[in-house]
Design an enzyme around this catalytic site. Sequence first.
Site, PDB file in Angstrom:
ATOM      1  N   SER A   1       0.823  -1.206   0.000  1.00 63.20           N
ATOM      2  CA  SER A   1       0.000   0.000   0.000  1.00 63.20           C
ATOM      3  C   SER A   1       0.859   1.259   0.000  1.00 63.20           C
ATOM      4  O   SER A   1       1.640   1.479  -0.932  1.00 63.20           O
ATOM      5  CB  SER A   1      -0.978  -0.042   1.180  1.00 63.20           C
ATOM      6  OG  SER A   1      -1.957   0.958   1.069  1.00 63.20           O
TER       7      SER A   1
ATOM      8  N   ASP B   1      -9.492  -4.378  -5.203  1.00 58.92           N
ATOM      9  CA  ASP B   1      -8.850  -3.150  -4.745  1.00 58.92           C
ATOM     10  C   ASP B   1      -9.195  -1.996  -5.681  1.00 58.92           C
ATOM     11  O   ASP B   1      -9.004  -2.091  -6.898  1.00 58.92           O
ATOM     12  CB  ASP B   1      -7.339  -3.367  -4.715  1.00 58.92           C
ATOM     13  CG  ASP B   1      -6.577  -2.208  -4.090  1.00 58.92           C
ATOM     14  OD1 ASP B   1      -7.195  -1.180  -3.765  1.00 58.92           O
ATOM     15  OD2 ASP B   1      -5.343  -2.350  -3.932  1.00 58.92           O
TER      16      ASP B   1
END
Length: 332
Positions: A170, A276
């Site tokens: 991330s 995502d």
Amino acid sequence: MASITKEIEMEILPFIRIYKDGSFDRLANSPIVPPSLDPDLETGVSSKDIVISQDLPISARLYLPKLDQTHLQKLPILVYFHGGGFFFESAFSHDHHRYLNSLVAQAQAVAVSVEYRLAPEHLLPIAYEDCWAALQWVASNSINSTTGSDCQEPWLNHADFKRLFIGGDSAGANIVHNMAMRAGVESLPGEVKILGAFLTHPYFWGSDAISGSEMDQPSASHTIMNKAVPNFVWNFVYPSAPGGIDNAMINPTFPGSPSLAGLGCSRLLVTLAEMDVMRGRGVAYYDAVRKSSWEGEAELVQVNGEDHAFHILHVYNQSAKDLIKRLASFLK
């Protein structure tokens, strides 16, 4: 009786709540856990915490796999940057500690998980500077290694500095990209080169539409973060960023950004999750690297049916186990 309820200034749910008096609550942190010099019962990995810099300050958690005393060959070294949007999570958190125990055991690598400073106390670009300083410190240990002397950090005596990797999830994957770009311009101590970099569910965003990207994602109710969050977070953690959400550090494919041919590594692995909301940005990044004149070897892995950071949050799921195995293979 006077109310003691504080007025809320803003929220980034389910991650953080900021109050009008300047205080805030981090809502999504996983618990902090101690390291263990005694080998982990499940993985055999030992860990300890060190201070890298007193001045900045920067610390890290080191991981060492169980060593075969009959074959003490040098091990690859991984410098890891945790995720958390630049404003929560920690190198010392339960989720990342559990994940790195598993990765280090399977990869048979030495790992340095960097504890960089977080927003809003320390706005970007401070985290980038912390991580660059940590990477320089790791590389500086190679100077002693090449002269036959012991490294500053004893556990790094087991490291092969010709096999230096950087990795992250991330926001940590965003840091990986920016460290690799900086390493393409600035040299590391001891002439150390980054062999490989892996970006897991990288935090990239921008104002430009990405074909086959955000518009194709499931509704926000089915994802960890909706489409507004990446933009909101960036403005929160780096309000002074030149170009805002199209700054090259968050939108490396935006026209006018530095060429991705400048990546200072030889191998690149980008891993994405189908659910995502930032998946399309990761695809666009991978495609842009491939289309640049970068001379390294790039690979893309996409996992169906999973969401952002699933391999950290649900480390015992089969898909998480498979991904960790793939990352370990990359480090080998």
